[in-house]
Design a protein around this motif. Structure first.
Motif, PDB file in Angstrom:
ATOM      1  N   LYS A  30     -17.358 -11.382 -28.666  1.00 40.83           N
ATOM      2  CA  LYS A  30     -18.029 -10.115 -28.931  1.00 40.83           C
ATOM      3  C   LYS A  30     -17.131  -8.944 -28.572  1.00 40.83           C
ATOM      4  O   LYS A  30     -17.077  -7.932 -29.283  1.00 40.83           O
ATOM      5  CB  LYS A  30     -19.328 -10.058 -28.129  1.00 40.83           C
ATOM      6  CG  LYS A  30     -20.198  -8.869 -28.462  1.00 40.83           C
ATOM      7  CD  LYS A  30     -21.522  -8.949 -27.713  1.00 40.83           C
ATOM      8  CE  LYS A  30     -22.403  -7.750 -28.066  1.00 40.83           C
ATOM      9  NZ  LYS A  30     -23.700  -7.801 -27.336  1.00 40.83           N
ATOM     10  N   ASP A  31     -16.380  -9.070 -27.433  1.00 38.20           N
ATOM     11  CA  ASP A  31     -15.451  -8.006 -27.044  1.00 38.20           C
ATOM     12  C   ASP A  31     -14.318  -7.866 -28.053  1.00 38.20           C
ATOM     13  O   ASP A  31     -13.904  -6.750 -28.397  1.00 38.20           O
ATOM     14  CB  ASP A  31     -14.883  -8.311 -25.656  1.00 38.20           C
ATOM     15  CG  ASP A  31     -15.953  -8.265 -24.575  1.00 38.20           C
ATOM     16  OD1 ASP A  31     -16.949  -7.533 -24.781  1.00 38.20           O
ATOM     17  OD2 ASP A  31     -15.777  -8.956 -23.564  1.00 38.20           O
ATOM     18  N   LYS A  60     -11.624 -12.540 -18.857  1.00 39.94           N
ATOM     19  CA  LYS A  60     -11.362 -13.129 -20.166  1.00 39.94           C
ATOM     20  C   LYS A  60     -12.262 -12.483 -21.214  1.00 39.94           C
ATOM     21  O   LYS A  60     -13.466 -12.322 -20.994  1.00 39.94           O
ATOM     22  CB  LYS A  60     -11.611 -14.627 -20.081  1.00 39.94           C
ATOM     23  CG  LYS A  60     -11.205 -15.359 -21.351  1.00 39.94           C
ATOM     24  CD  LYS A  60     -11.399 -16.860 -21.174  1.00 39.94           C
ATOM     25  CE  LYS A  60     -10.974 -17.597 -22.444  1.00 39.94           C
ATOM     26  NZ  LYS A  60     -11.164 -19.072 -22.298  1.00 39.94           N
ATOM     27  N   THR A 117     -14.432 -12.043 -24.438  1.00 39.64           N
ATOM     28  CA  THR A 117     -15.302 -12.891 -25.240  1.00 39.64           C
ATOM     29  C   THR A 117     -15.120 -12.566 -26.716  1.00 39.64           C
ATOM     30  O   THR A 117     -14.447 -11.594 -27.089  1.00 39.64           O
ATOM     31  CB  THR A 117     -16.767 -12.680 -24.831  1.00 39.64           C
ATOM     32  OG1 THR A 117     -17.125 -11.312 -25.112  1.00 39.64           O
ATOM     33  CG2 THR A 117     -16.969 -12.978 -23.343  1.00 39.64           C
TER      34      THR A 117
END
Length: 294
Positions: A13-14, A9, A11
């Motif tokens: 930030k990603d 999954k 985040t």
């Protein structure tokens, strides 16, 4: 069989990192420039013209670049503002906040200024280079460098009639203008000035060497800078007849020219013998007796 791995999954930030990468790729595709920051260029050739309510200009060719907001005019350019005509071999006009800020005329910059309703006395100023500045879209100061020369006419403060002509030469010259009129002149380097009563001034001394005056070339309206519309031939009625209507031409085909056929005259054939008309046969009644002469 190999176990199936679950997709990790993402985040927050990603997601932000992926968005930044997409934005950078978009900038590379657009050469690193947004549309609002691109350099825009406008060019005009063969009798280019500019019309504003407070300034007009003509030249053989003009070039404008948004990189420095400068209009460059080449080959016998001229501009008019208020009561002044400005000319030179090349003219640069720089804009600031959509208003004229300054200008340069070189070489052989020349300025002609006239009083209202006076086309006989021309205040003149010329030199190798002329730098002018504008205030509220009006010509405010002029700075001349290199062989600065002037011709100006002084008037009576009561009658407004010309009384004297002044002539001057200097290395540098600064002129201040007020409401389109020359208000103050400052000679900076090796000045020579002379005033002569107007009745003693010769006509050839009233004009400088490079004098030029072309008020007829000045654009007078927006319509005057546009090319004239193409003329369209209109067919009119002749002796009450209806005008001819052109047939619609189909694509790929050409209409053949038609004309009214002339009447055909048939000549008699004289080579054959004439036909003798036959008399009609009268019917004989039944009770009629025909006698035999024999």
């Amino acid at each position: 069989s190999a176990p199936i791995k679950a997709t990790p999954k993402l985040t927050a930030k990603d997601s932000l990192r992926i968005k930044q990468k997409a934005d950078s790729l978009e900038l590379i595709a657009n050469h690193g420039l947004r549309d609002t920051s691109r350099i825009r260029i406008v060019m005009g050739y063969k009798n280019a013209k500019i019309f504003k309510s407070d300034l007009q200009s003509v030249a053989d060719s003009m070039f404008y670049s948004s990189s420095d907001s400068t209009i460059r005019s080449y080959h016998k350019p001229m501009m008019w503002t208020q009561g002044s005509q400005l000319s030179g071999d090349t003219i640069y006009m720089q804009m600031r906040n959509k208003k004229l800020d300054n200008m340069d005329m070189f070489p052989k910059g020349f300025i002609v200024n006239i009083e209202k309703n006076d086309s006989l006395h021309f205040n003149q100023l010329g030199g190798k280079k002329v730098h002018g500045s504008f205030k509220d879209n009006k010509l405010h100061t002029l700075f001349v460098t290199g062989n600065a020369e002037t011709r100006y006419f002084k008037r009576d403060t009561v009658t407004n009639e010309v009384t004297e002509m002044g002539r001057s030469t200097s290395g540098k010259l600064e002129v201040y203008m007020n409401n389109g009129k020359l208000s103050e002149t400052i000679f900076i380097q090796t000045p020579e000035a002379k005033l002569t009563p107007i009745d003693k001034v010769k006509e050839e001394d009233k004009l400088l060497k490079n004098f030029i005056w072309k008020p007829k070339d000045r654009p007078v309206s927006k319509a005057s800078i546009l090319p004239p519309p193409a003329k369209v031939a209109v067919k009119t009625k002749v002796n009450g007849a209806k005008p001819a209507v052109a047939k619609k031409q189909l694509p790929g085909k050409h209409l053949a020219k038609t004309s009214t056929p002339s009447p055909t005259i048939v000549k008699p054939d004289t080579s054959k013998k004439p036909v003798v008309p036959v008399k009609p046969v009268v019917p004989v009644k039944a009770d009629t007796v025909v006698k035999n002469k024999n």
